[in-house]
Design an enzyme around this catalytic site. Structure first.
Site, PDB file in Angstrom:
ATOM      1  N   ASP A  34       0.834  -1.196   0.000  1.00 35.13           N
ATOM      2  CA  ASP A  34       0.000   0.000   0.000  1.00 35.13           C
ATOM      3  C   ASP A  34       0.874   1.253   0.000  1.00 35.13           C
ATOM      4  O   ASP A  34       1.642   1.478   0.932  1.00 35.13           O
ATOM      5  CB  ASP A  34      -0.920  -0.005   1.231  1.00 35.13           C
ATOM      6  CG  ASP A  34      -2.059   1.004   1.095  1.00 35.13           C
ATOM      7  OD1 ASP A  34      -2.359   1.416  -0.042  1.00 35.13           O
ATOM      8  OD2 ASP A  34      -2.630   1.381   2.127  1.00 35.13           O
ATOM      9  N   HIS A  87      -4.193  13.757   0.826  1.00 27.58           N
ATOM     10  CA  HIS A  87      -4.449  12.892   1.988  1.00 27.58           C
ATOM     11  C   HIS A  87      -3.260  12.951   2.949  1.00 27.58           C
ATOM     12  O   HIS A  87      -3.436  13.138   4.164  1.00 27.58           O
ATOM     13  CB  HIS A  87      -4.687  11.457   1.522  1.00 27.58           C
ATOM     14  CG  HIS A  87      -4.766  10.451   2.631  1.00 27.58           C
ATOM     15  ND1 HIS A  87      -5.865  10.330   3.448  1.00 27.58           N
ATOM     16  CD2 HIS A  87      -3.871   9.524   3.078  1.00 27.58           C
ATOM     17  CE1 HIS A  87      -5.651   9.358   4.332  1.00 27.58           C
ATOM     18  NE2 HIS A  87      -4.443   8.859   4.134  1.00 27.58           N
ATOM     19  N   GLU A 138     -10.817   4.028   3.103  1.00 26.24           N
ATOM     20  CA  GLU A 138      -9.827   4.785   2.335  1.00 26.24           C
ATOM     21  C   GLU A 138     -10.061   4.523   0.856  1.00 26.24           C
ATOM     22  O   GLU A 138     -10.053   3.373   0.411  1.00 26.24           O
ATOM     23  CB  GLU A 138      -8.391   4.408   2.744  1.00 26.24           C
ATOM     24  CG  GLU A 138      -8.016   4.966   4.113  1.00 26.24           C
ATOM     25  CD  GLU A 138      -6.525   4.913   4.416  1.00 26.24           C
ATOM     26  OE1 GLU A 138      -5.803   4.136   3.757  1.00 26.24           O
ATOM     27  OE2 GLU A 138      -6.082   5.665   5.315  1.00 26.24           O
ATOM     28  N   GLU A 145      -8.950   4.261  -2.681  1.00 24.48           N
ATOM     29  CA  GLU A 145      -7.672   4.035  -3.356  1.00 24.48           C
ATOM     30  C   GLU A 145      -7.889   3.352  -4.700  1.00 24.48           C
ATOM     31  O   GLU A 145      -8.892   2.687  -4.922  1.00 24.48           O
ATOM     32  CB  GLU A 145      -6.749   3.131  -2.513  1.00 24.48           C
ATOM     33  CG  GLU A 145      -6.486   3.663  -1.112  1.00 24.48           C
ATOM     34  CD  GLU A 145      -5.288   3.022  -0.424  1.00 24.48           C
ATOM     35  OE1 GLU A 145      -4.445   2.434  -1.141  1.00 24.48           O
ATOM     36  OE2 GLU A 145      -5.204   3.114   0.813  1.00 24.48           O
ATOM     37  N   ASP A 175      -9.083   0.463   1.600  1.00 19.52           N
ATOM     38  CA  ASP A 175      -8.157   0.075   2.675  1.00 19.52           C
ATOM     39  C   ASP A 175      -8.815   0.445   4.005  1.00 19.52           C
ATOM     40  O   ASP A 175      -8.471   1.462   4.626  1.00 19.52           O
ATOM     41  CB  ASP A 175      -6.826   0.820   2.466  1.00 19.52           C
ATOM     42  CG  ASP A 175      -5.834   0.548   3.570  1.00 19.52           C
ATOM     43  OD1 ASP A 175      -5.920  -0.516   4.208  1.00 19.52           O
ATOM     44  OD2 ASP A 175      -4.958   1.410   3.791  1.00 19.52           O
ATOM     45  N   ARG A 209      -8.842   3.645  13.056  1.00 22.17           N
ATOM     46  CA  ARG A 209      -7.991   4.793  13.414  1.00 22.17           C
ATOM     47  C   ARG A 209      -7.518   4.774  14.854  1.00 22.17           C
ATOM     48  O   ARG A 209      -6.405   5.252  15.155  1.00 22.17           O
ATOM     49  CB  ARG A 209      -8.756   6.096  13.143  1.00 22.17           C
ATOM     50  CG  ARG A 209      -9.183   6.304  11.709  1.00 22.17           C
ATOM     51  CD  ARG A 209      -8.023   6.333  10.754  1.00 22.17           C
ATOM     52  NE  ARG A 209      -8.462   6.557   9.368  1.00 22.17           N
ATOM     53  CZ  ARG A 209      -7.687   6.332   8.316  1.00 22.17           C
ATOM     54  NH1 ARG A 209      -6.457   5.876   8.464  1.00 22.17           N
ATOM     55  NH2 ARG A 209      -8.148   6.543   7.089  1.00 22.17           N
ATOM     56  N   GLN A 227      -4.809   2.234  15.064  1.00 23.72           N
ATOM     57  CA  GLN A 227      -3.667   2.784  14.313  1.00 23.72           C
ATOM     58  C   GLN A 227      -2.881   3.796  15.148  1.00 23.72           C
ATOM     59  O   GLN A 227      -1.650   3.779  15.181  1.00 23.72           O
ATOM     60  CB  GLN A 227      -4.194   3.446  13.029  1.00 23.72           C
ATOM     61  CG  GLN A 227      -3.124   3.982  12.082  1.00 23.72           C
ATOM     62  CD  GLN A 227      -3.740   4.576  10.804  1.00 23.72           C
ATOM     63  OE1 GLN A 227      -4.961   4.635  10.662  1.00 23.72           O
ATOM     64  NE2 GLN A 227      -2.903   4.997   9.879  1.00 23.72           N
ATOM     65  N   LYS A 264      -4.946  -2.130   9.818  1.00 24.19           N
ATOM     66  CA  LYS A 264      -5.174  -2.220   8.375  1.00 24.19           C
ATOM     67  C   LYS A 264      -5.393  -3.650   7.893  1.00 24.19           C
ATOM     68  O   LYS A 264      -5.932  -3.840   6.804  1.00 24.19           O
ATOM     69  CB  LYS A 264      -3.944  -1.665   7.635  1.00 24.19           C
ATOM     70  CG  LYS A 264      -3.601  -0.217   7.952  1.00 24.19           C
ATOM     71  CD  LYS A 264      -4.498   0.713   7.198  1.00 24.19           C
ATOM     72  CE  LYS A 264      -3.990   2.146   7.313  1.00 24.19           C
ATOM     73  NZ  LYS A 264      -4.763   3.044   6.437  1.00 24.19           N
ATOM     74  N   THR A 276      -9.262  -5.923   3.450  1.00 23.21           N
ATOM     75  CA  THR A 276      -9.153  -4.919   2.385  1.00 23.21           C
ATOM     76  C   THR A 276     -10.096  -5.362   1.270  1.00 23.21           C
ATOM     77  O   THR A 276     -10.100  -6.535   0.911  1.00 23.21           O
ATOM     78  CB  THR A 276      -7.704  -4.849   1.849  1.00 23.21           C
ATOM     79  OG1 THR A 276      -6.823  -4.559   2.935  1.00 23.21           O
ATOM     80  CG2 THR A 276      -7.558  -3.778   0.782  1.00 23.21           C
ATOM     81  N   GLU A 287     -10.442  12.599   7.218  1.00 27.63           N
ATOM     82  CA  GLU A 287     -10.330  13.921   6.592  1.00 27.63           C
ATOM     83  C   GLU A 287     -11.671  14.641   6.534  1.00 27.63           C
ATOM     84  O   GLU A 287     -11.762  15.810   6.899  1.00 27.63           O
ATOM     85  CB  GLU A 287      -9.768  13.776   5.170  1.00 27.63           C
ATOM     86  CG  GLU A 287      -8.344  13.296   5.141  1.00 27.63           C
ATOM     87  CD  GLU A 287      -7.982  12.749   3.773  1.00 27.63           C
ATOM     88  OE1 GLU A 287      -7.586  13.547   2.912  1.00 27.63           O
ATOM     89  OE2 GLU A 287      -8.111  11.527   3.566  1.00 27.63           O
TER      90      GLU A 287
HETATM   91 CA    CA Z   1      -4.043   3.208   2.693  1.00 29.29          CA
END
Ligand code: CA
Length: 441
Positions: A138, A145, A210, A212, A244, A248, A251, A264, A268, A385
């Protein structure tokens, strides 16, 4: 067809229409797209297919009917065992030959009698992962971002000093990659409450998505043999969407010093169709000029051709539907609109950098681009975000609010390529619904 666009042939002709009912008006899979995937019908063995409108064509069936020859036939023969890896490993020429022949078979009415019985309504099919994914990496190429997230942690210097020199990435986990539609169980994990409270083991409370791009590797490289930037394009077999999913709170506690781990790797999601570089040829654009004062990439990441056409003009969306919205029959609500052009590094630069130290890439390996956010309000590719770390909720139709994902929430990623003078194409669905965590033991 527009002059000056490279890699175009008759398969891109916007006037070309398919005899397959509804395909020519289809917003994602007209005959100009022809993405490859793996599907099964009613519990039978998974097999290779190509999407056309609301149908899937059985590629082995097309071959068995004697409608393919040469490289196109070889490509389909390589696509066995429910994985396209060996087909992708053949590289661009067989893939292009197969595309050209399929475009002809699906647009020339003379073939409708023989291909018709090989069409399966997509609604009756199950889509699978298109490859047995060996390795997953990744990246972090979405500069908005990286800046937005960095600002939440380091207001004085959001981007770390290496960001504009290295395509930053971490090695992810391939065993937990799942096709679109698989439910996402809320992870349990260790997290640290504020102040002096001790860590706890509990269901994640700050679950996020996320947005992506997924990048599929076709031709690999030998261990110890880097891929020159000028040849990197030849190793890319195609593109998907990738979510993804990110915990949080887990993380925030675990990421120092070695980066993402359990936050993570619980799951996925990828969309199941591989959209080829050929299908995306009309939507290639120059890589955005680096702002004044940014460093030039080192030589092993620099290629004039890549800078001239190495980026993609691809509209990206995130949509959210809560359990209550679903019960009320509401449509998913768009919570972000972005574009693949907002990547600081091209995909070729990611490939060249990944192999630059001698690491071997293998057919069917998957890259994530990193979250692709835009510069504007409403373009955040993660809730971290768009809600400013949970400080400002997203308000949904019906009045519900979300700071992070609740159980029952359903997230959809979508991608569309549009350009005047060309048929619009899409990527299909990248979807997951959040299930409640297991009980803590
Ligand atoms: Ca990611």
């Amino acid at each position: 067809m527009s002059a000056g666009v490279e890699g175009l042939d008759e398969t891109h002709d916007p006037a070309r229409r398919s005899w397959v009912p509804g395909a020519s008006e289809h917003p994602e899979f007209p005959v100009q797209n022809l993405p490859f995937g793996v599907f099964s019908v009613r519990g039978r063995q998974p097999r290779a297919g190509v999407a056309i409108g609301e149908f899937i064509v059985d590629l082995r069936g097309v071959s068995a009917a004697g409608l393919l020859s040469g490289e196109a036939e070889a490509a389909v023969e390589a696509a066995g065992g429910g994985s396209l890896s060996e087909m992708l490993e053949l590289g661009a020429a067989p893939r292009r030959a197969l595309r050209r022949r399929l475009s002809e078979l699906l647009s020339d009415n003379a073939f409708s009698d023989r291909i018709g019985p090989l069409l399966h309504p997509a609604a009756e099919c199950t889509l699978h992962l298109p490859c047995a994914i060996g390795d997953y990496t990744d990246f972090y190429a979405g500069i908005h971002h990286a800046t937005n997230v960095g600002r939440q942690f380091r207001p004085e210097g959001p981007l770390l000093p290496n960001y504009k020199h290295i395509p930053i990435a971490y090695h992810g986990r391939s065993s937990s990659i799942r096709p679109s539609g698989m439910p996402v169980r809320r992870p349990l994990g260790q997290m640290k409450p504020p102040d002096n409270a001790p860590p706890v083991f509990a269901p994640c409370r700050r679950l996020d998505y996320e947005l992506e791009l997924g990048i599929w590797i076709g031709v690999g490289n030998e261990l110890g043999e880097p891929i020159p930037i000028g040849q990197a394009e030849g190793h890319i077999a195609g593109y998907s969407l990738l979510n993804d999913w990110s915990a949080r709170d887990i993380q925030a506690w675990e990421y120092r010093p070695l980066g993402p781990f359990l936050a993570k790797n619980f799951l996925t999601t990828v969309s199941c169709w591989i959209v080829t570089p050929e299908a995306l040829a009309p939507f290639r654009i120059p890589q955005a000029q680096r702002p004044e004062g940014d460093p030039a990439p080192l030589a092993y990441l620099s290629d004039a051709e890549d800078q001239a056409r190495g980026a993609l003009d691809l509209h990206l969306e995130v949509l959210l539907r809560t359990g209550r919205m679903r019960a009320q029959g509401r449509l998913p609500h768009r919570v972000a609109l972005s574009n693949a052009r907002h990547m600081y590094w091209t995909v070729a630069q990611m490939v060249a950098h990944h192999a630059s130290g001698g690491c071997n890439l293998r057919p069917g390996d998957l890259f994530g681009s990193g979250t692709i956010s835009g510069p504007d309000e409403g373009s955040g590719g993660s809730m971290l975000e768009s809600t400013l770390g949970g400080a400002r909720p997203i308000v949904l139709p019906g009045g519900e609010e979300r700071r992070f994902l609740d159980d029952g929430d359903e997230v959809f990623l979508r991608a569309y390529a549009r350009r005047p003078g060309f048929a619009s194409i899409g990527f299909g669905e990248c979807r997951g619904v959040i299930e409640a965590a297991r009980a803590v033991r």
